[in-house]
Design an enzyme around this catalytic site. Structure first.
Site, short mmCIF file in Angstrom:
data_model
loop_
_atom_site.label_atom_id
_atom_site.label_comp_id
_atom_site.label_asym_id
_atom_site.label_seq_id
_atom_site.Cartn_x
_atom_site.Cartn_y
_atom_site.Cartn_z
N SER A 91 32.43 -57.35 79.57
CA SER A 91 31.20 -58.13 79.61
C SER A 91 30.53 -58.01 80.98
O SER A 91 30.11 -56.93 81.38
CB SER A 91 31.50 -59.58 79.24
OG SER A 91 30.33 -60.35 79.15
N HIS A 201 26.75 -62.07 73.97
CA HIS A 201 26.97 -60.92 73.10
C HIS A 201 26.69 -61.22 71.63
O HIS A 201 27.47 -60.89 70.74
CB HIS A 201 28.39 -60.37 73.30
CG HIS A 201 28.67 -60.10 74.74
ND1 HIS A 201 28.03 -59.08 75.43
CD2 HIS A 201 29.45 -60.74 75.64
CE1 HIS A 201 28.44 -59.12 76.70
NE2 HIS A 201 29.29 -60.11 76.85
#
Length: 307
Positions: A91, A201
């Site tokens: 991430s 996300h």
């Protein structure tokens, strides 16, 4: 020895992180002080002292990236010829990987992820968004439950593929809570809401993704060393690819375990900078060793191993 560099994401922050590098590495100390001036953030206070800001996304993100870059800088100070075959991050960690691989200047990266945190918070502030970890289910089962929820107009999406049997889902907090029992009925060993106020996300961050790309266009270098994308678990090396993949990164699931599996046969070990969270995940994904550099003494130990 063929090495891959890996970098942790949000959730790895702890008070005191980076202090060992700051106190033992001249270059790491200079990096923190330059970052404080450049970003107008008191990073000594943010990283080393108890404070509420460390868990606010716009501060959490530059704090974690700075800690990783300090660890990397301290290692390079000891062994500047140590090169990685490729780099990747989980991430937020993808931006640390981009920085060390020459796609972004270090200080500009910190400003960028500060804005990334703000953009994410802005998208989610009015939505009561959140994230939830689901343990013990196969990917397909989690994906099917998410599809079922979406068919009922609920905002629940697979967000992080961390390792087999561990997926994080993201969406509206009320929808996530309403589906806890669905995951448990399907056989989940544990379902736990995470202490997060953003839904990373997933499509809820569409606006944040667009704003981030505008910032990236200004500062990305034309070419850089190999980085693995969270969005497709493949290597990219230029600005054109980066803009497409990083636009997807905030609204697509993190394919972390897929990235490790795709490229583990090309390397002998992984080196994690600033945390040991990914080392824990890697133990469940790959037989390859992961060395975590969380303090200066870890660097000494690692260098003994690779001599």
């Amino acid at each position: 020895m063929n090495i891959a560099y890996i970098f942790p994401g949000q959730g790895s922050q702890v008070t005191g992180m980076g202090k060992s590098f700051y106190e033992n590495s001249k270059n790491a100390k200079e990096l923190l002080e330059s970052a404080s001036d450049f970003c107008k953030i008191d990073f000594k206070h943010l990283l080393f002292e108890e404070n509420e800001q460390l868990n606010k996304s716009e501060y959490t993100q530059p704090a974690i990236v700075l800690n990783s870059l300090m660890a990397y800088t301290a290692l390079m100070e000891q062994k500047s010829d140590l090169k990685a075959i490729f780099s990747l991050g989980h991430s937020l960690g993808e931006f640390s990987a981009l920085a060390v691989n020459g796609a972004l200047e270090f200080l500009q990266t910190l400003v960028l992820v500060n804005k990334r945190g703000l953009f994410m918070q802005e998208d989610c502030s009015k939505l009561e968004a959140g994230m939830m970890v689901v343990l013990g289910l196969e990917d397909q089962i989690v994906e099917n439950i998410c599809k079922k929820a979406q068919g009922e107009s609920k905002k629940i999406f697979a967000a992080n593929y961390n390792c087999d049997g561990q997926i994080v889902v993201a969406g509206l907090k009320s929808d996530l809570i309403s589906y806890e029992n669905e995951f448990k009925k399907a056989g989940a060993k544990r379902v736990m809401l995470l202490n997060m106020s953003v839904a990373s996300h997933c499509p809820l961050l569409e606006n944040a993704s667009l704003k981030l790309c505008i910032e990236l266009e200004k500062i990305l270098k034309p070419n850089f060393k190999a980085v693995i994308s969270n969005a497709n678990a493949k290597i990219y090396t230029d600005k054109e690819q980066a803009l497409k993949l990083l636009k997807s990164q905030l609204i697509s699931p993190v394919l972390y375990k897929q990235s490790i599996k795709n490229y583990e046969n090309e390397i002998d070990c992984f080196v994690e900078f600033g945390s040991n969270i990914l080392k824990g995940l890697n133990k469940k994904i790959s037989p390859k060793e992961t060395y975590s550099l969380t303090n200066f003494s870890d660097i000494d130990e690692f260098l003994k191993v690779i001599k």
